[in-house]
Design an enzyme around this catalytic site. Structure first.
Site, PDB file in Angstrom:
ATOM      1  N   HIS A 183     -11.687 -49.906  27.580  1.00 44.76           N
ATOM      2  CA  HIS A 183     -13.377 -49.972  27.410  1.00 44.76           C
ATOM      3  C   HIS A 183     -13.084 -48.815  28.895  1.00 44.76           C
ATOM      4  O   HIS A 183     -13.699 -47.446  28.373  1.00 44.76           O
ATOM      5  CB  HIS A 183     -14.471 -50.915  27.899  1.00 44.76           C
ATOM      6  CG  HIS A 183     -14.372 -51.371  26.413  1.00 44.76           C
ATOM      7  ND1 HIS A 183     -15.686 -52.082  26.247  1.00 44.76           N
ATOM      8  CD2 HIS A 183     -14.502 -50.623  25.087  1.00 44.76           C
ATOM      9  CE1 HIS A 183     -15.836 -52.376  24.853  1.00 44.76           C
ATOM     10  NE2 HIS A 183     -14.996 -51.449  24.325  1.00 44.76           N
ATOM     11  N   ARG A 321     -11.146 -41.026   7.161  1.00 49.84           N
ATOM     12  CA  ARG A 321     -10.632 -42.235   7.491  1.00 49.84           C
ATOM     13  C   ARG A 321     -11.551 -43.493   6.802  1.00 49.84           C
ATOM     14  O   ARG A 321     -12.712 -43.948   7.327  1.00 49.84           O
ATOM     15  CB  ARG A 321     -10.377 -42.807   8.878  1.00 49.84           C
ATOM     16  CG  ARG A 321      -9.550 -44.591   8.309  1.00 49.84           C
ATOM     17  CD  ARG A 321      -9.570 -45.161   9.343  1.00 49.84           C
ATOM     18  NE  ARG A 321     -10.004 -45.654  10.643  1.00 49.84           N
ATOM     19  CZ  ARG A 321     -10.764 -45.778  11.973  1.00 49.84           C
ATOM     20  NH1 ARG A 321      -9.365 -46.078  12.132  1.00 49.84           N
ATOM     21  NH2 ARG A 321     -11.283 -46.472  12.079  1.00 49.84           N
ATOM     22  N   GLU A 410       0.300 -47.002  10.702  1.00 49.80           N
ATOM     23  CA  GLU A 410       0.081 -48.702  11.658  1.00 49.80           C
ATOM     24  C   GLU A 410       0.335 -49.797  12.418  1.00 49.80           C
ATOM     25  O   GLU A 410       1.041 -49.964  12.781  1.00 49.80           O
ATOM     26  CB  GLU A 410      -1.593 -48.268  11.788  1.00 49.80           C
ATOM     27  CG  GLU A 410      -2.400 -47.263  12.033  1.00 49.80           C
ATOM     28  CD  GLU A 410      -4.188 -47.840  11.401  1.00 49.80           C
ATOM     29  OE1 GLU A 410      -4.653 -47.993  11.903  1.00 49.80           O
ATOM     30  OE2 GLU A 410      -4.066 -47.927  10.182  1.00 49.80           O
ATOM     31  N   ASP A 434      -2.882 -48.784  17.207  1.00 45.93           N
ATOM     32  CA  ASP A 434      -2.114 -50.588  16.015  1.00 45.93           C
ATOM     33  C   ASP A 434      -0.779 -50.256  16.340  1.00 45.93           C
ATOM     34  O   ASP A 434       0.006 -51.182  15.897  1.00 45.93           O
ATOM     35  CB  ASP A 434      -2.736 -50.010  14.765  1.00 45.93           C
ATOM     36  CG  ASP A 434      -4.352 -50.992  14.771  1.00 45.93           C
ATOM     37  OD1 ASP A 434      -4.093 -52.021  15.209  1.00 45.93           O
ATOM     38  OD2 ASP A 434      -5.279 -50.536  13.929  1.00 45.93           O
ATOM     39  N   ARG A 444      -4.139 -55.099  21.174  1.00 43.92           N
ATOM     40  CA  ARG A 444      -4.192 -54.241  21.912  1.00 43.92           C
ATOM     41  C   ARG A 444      -5.727 -54.846  23.014  1.00 43.92           C
ATOM     42  O   ARG A 444      -6.225 -54.113  23.381  1.00 43.92           O
ATOM     43  CB  ARG A 444      -4.281 -53.121  21.500  1.00 43.92           C
ATOM     44  CG  ARG A 444      -5.244 -53.084  20.259  1.00 43.92           C
ATOM     45  CD  ARG A 444      -5.073 -52.380  19.597  1.00 43.92           C
ATOM     46  NE  ARG A 444      -6.050 -51.737  18.207  1.00 43.92           N
ATOM     47  CZ  ARG A 444      -7.304 -50.989  18.201  1.00 43.92           C
ATOM     48  NH1 ARG A 444      -7.422 -50.216  19.279  1.00 43.92           N
ATOM     49  NH2 ARG A 444      -7.919 -50.210  17.464  1.00 43.92           N
ATOM     50  N   CYS A 481      -3.763 -39.440  15.690  1.00 41.62           N
ATOM     51  CA  CYS A 481      -5.247 -39.837  16.189  1.00 41.62           C
ATOM     52  C   CYS A 481      -5.522 -40.558  16.811  1.00 41.62           C
ATOM     53  O   CYS A 481      -6.713 -41.225  16.763  1.00 41.62           O
ATOM     54  CB  CYS A 481      -5.882 -39.980  14.728  1.00 41.62           C
ATOM     55  SG  CYS A 481      -6.163 -40.928  13.390  1.00 41.62           S
TER      56      CYS A 481
END
Length: 562
Positions: A183, A321, A410, A434, A444, A481
């Site tokens: 984060h 998406r 992914e 991913d 992750r 992305c």
């Protein structure tokens, strides 16, 4: 002395260290002198105050920070948590101790779940500390205010702190913990904070130490010489000049175009992305419409939001998406069944096929918004693992009026079969977060395996290369992305591996644009080959830097070579 970590962007900062205060000590487990009802009243009041404060910080911060802080506020108001606190109060504990134990128990439970819920677990400590501080009438844990510009050094920062940093005072950020997808790293990148995260030896720094935070070179220089200080100041001035220069389309030094697009979580961020030079949108996440809803939004409600987004990017490419949710982001109207391993469960396109009405309505809303605007709408499916899923989504999207349909890469199986997947659809976009997770078998969201979650690993780069090669052979666009696109040097590598567009947090656009402009297409390919030949992530990153130095030594990178 030099300390090494993971730099975020190309920034440089110079200034004195100020250490973040250590967390509050664990409350003593002693009997309360108040009755349980009074203690419960105290606990509810503090939880309410903290929830309101987090909501307020979120509204002020906006963007991804708002999503994170609102999630924290929901934790503080979770009725299950309050029930646990009341139970502990009934055993004679103080409100402080009951809050500490209940949050610790809740944290342990969420951490064990992994995935999205595991990510939320990491934020519980901050909420717990804030509630306990309120109960004790102490200042909430947070960023110090020494009254002068400084470099903040902390074990890690809570989202509430990172989101509301005073950028006129905080010159740079150094954390002991954390990685490139934490984060702290994501919010630092979004707010253009010069940062080096995961500098494990930074604990030895003291307030007042003079340091250079060199994000481009992944290091912190302690006690710099006068020459090092002057060089850092020159780099800071150069970066400011680049940021103030007229924005140009993304391109390599030989003029090869590399459109730079924005990752957005809602239409609210569109204007800011355009201002920072986004040439379109490479990833529009539609989850914001669904995650707080008790039932799926209507076609009309969705169409309104999609139209707002597309209108802001008139004539430009916008890649949307479809809903990426499932057991790791449970929705009562989609799939809230508990799973042993949500990351490998019913999520993405798998979950949408189980509830095809939701997918059909979303595609219908997108097609209607496309018809009402002049943007170039592309729509993609998440978590596609095989050719059949690619065919299914592409056919359904075209049936419902979507002109350009594609898939996200992914899952390693999709990358390995990229030639067959791309033959069945219009484009591919690689989600590096991913893809790295599944390639390295490392959750992750799990801090204990964070070192494996590195998109520089040659195994991940090899899969990207497979997709890039398939795209070249079939004439299909291949975008990036994931967070990897925001790393200025890794962006060059990704282009060398065949990526035709890069999408990232808008604040990263300037650094990536500047990085690409240093290298020709042949340079990018050579740098990518050097990274691919390495044995591990750190070695690949160093090999790329070495190769970059070699190729630029032979030509002037201050101007295009076309």
């Amino acid at each position: 002395m030099e300390l090494h970590g993971t730099g975020i962007g190309l920034g440089v900062a110079l200034g004195p260290v100020v250490r973040m205060a250590e967390p509050l000590p664990e409350p003593v487990d002693r009997p309360s002198h108040l009755d349980p009802e009074k203690e419960a009243e105290r606990a509810r009041g503090s939880l309410s105050v903290v929830a309101a404060e987090l909501q307020g910080r979120g509204k002020k911060a906006g963007g991804s920070a708002q999503d994170v802080l609102e999630a924290q506020a929901m934790m503080a108001e979770d009725p299950t948590l309050m029930d646990d606190i009341v139970k502990r109060l009934g055993e004679g504990k103080t409100a402080e101790r009951a809050v500490f134990e209940a949050f610790a128990s809740f944290r342990e439970m969420l951490a064990a779940m992994g995935g999205y819920m595991g990510e939320r677990a990491a934020d519980l400590d901050d909420v717990s500390q804030r509630v306990i501080a309120n109960l004790l009438k102490l200042p909430a844990p947070g960023v110090p205010n020494p009254g002068h510009p400084f470099v903040l050094v902390a074990r890690d920062l809570a989202p509430a702190d990172t989101a509301t940093l005073d950028l006129d005072q905080v010159l740079g950020l150094v954390t002991i913990d954390g990685g490139p997808t934490s984060h702290t790293a994501i919010l630092a990148r979004e707010k253009s904070i010069v940062a080096v995260v995961g500098a494990t030896d930074a604990g030895q720094l003291d307030s007042g130490d003079q340091v250079i935070v060199d994000a481009e070179n992944d290091l912190v220089v302690v006690g710099p010489t006068e020459d090092e200080r002057v060089a850092a100041q020159e780099r800071i001035a150069e970066r400011k000049a680049r940021a103030a220069a007229p924005i140009t389309p993304g391109a390599l030094a030989d003029g090869t175009p590399v459109p730079l697009l924005a990752n957005l979580g809602s239409a609210d961020g569109a204007a800011g992305a355009v201002e920072l030079g986004a040439e379109g949108v490479g990833l529009f996440r539609t989850e914001f419409l669904f995650l707080d809803a008790q039932q799926a939004p209507t076609v009309v409600e969705q169409q309104e939001q999609y139209t707002r987004l597309l209108s802001a990017f008139g004539g430009k490419k916008v890649v949307v998406r479809v809903l990426d949710a499932g057991a790791d982001k449970p929705l009562s109207f989609l799939n809230d069944a508990e799973e042993e391993n949500p990351a490998l469960g019913l999520r993405g396109i798998r979950a949408l096929r189980e509830s095809e009405t939701i997918l059909r309505e979303q595609l219908t809303a997108l097609a209607a918004a496309d018809a009402a605007t002049d943007a170039d709408l592309w729509v993609m499916a998440p978590m596609v693992a095989n050719v059949e899923e690619a065919r299914y989504f592409t056919a359904l999207a075209k049936e419902l009026g979507i002109r350009t349909a594609g898939v996200m890469i992914e899952v390693p199986s999709a990358a390995l079969l990229a030639d067959r997947l791309l033959a069945a659809t219009d484009f591919a976009s690689i989600g590096t977060n991913d893809l790295t997770q599944y390639t390295m078998a490392a959750d992750r969201m799990l801090g204990t395996v964070a070192t494996f979650q590195n998109p520089w690993h040659p195994a991940v780069l090899s899969l990207v290369a497979s997709v890039g090669e398939a795209g070249r052979e079939l004439g299909r666009p291949v975008g990036i992305c994931g967070e990897a696109a925001a790393d200025p040097m890794l962006a060059v590598v990704l282009v060398g591996l065949g990526a035709t567009t890069l999408s990232m947090s808008p604040s990263a656009l300037a650094d990536v644009r500047a990085s690409l402009a240093r290298y020709t297409k042949d340079d990018a390919i050579a740098i990518a080959r050097a990274a691919l030949a390495a044995e591990g992530a750190a070695e690949a990153q160093q090999a790329a830097k070495d190769a970059a130095g070699s190729v630029t030594a032979g030509h002037d990178v201050s101007a295009p070579t076309s």
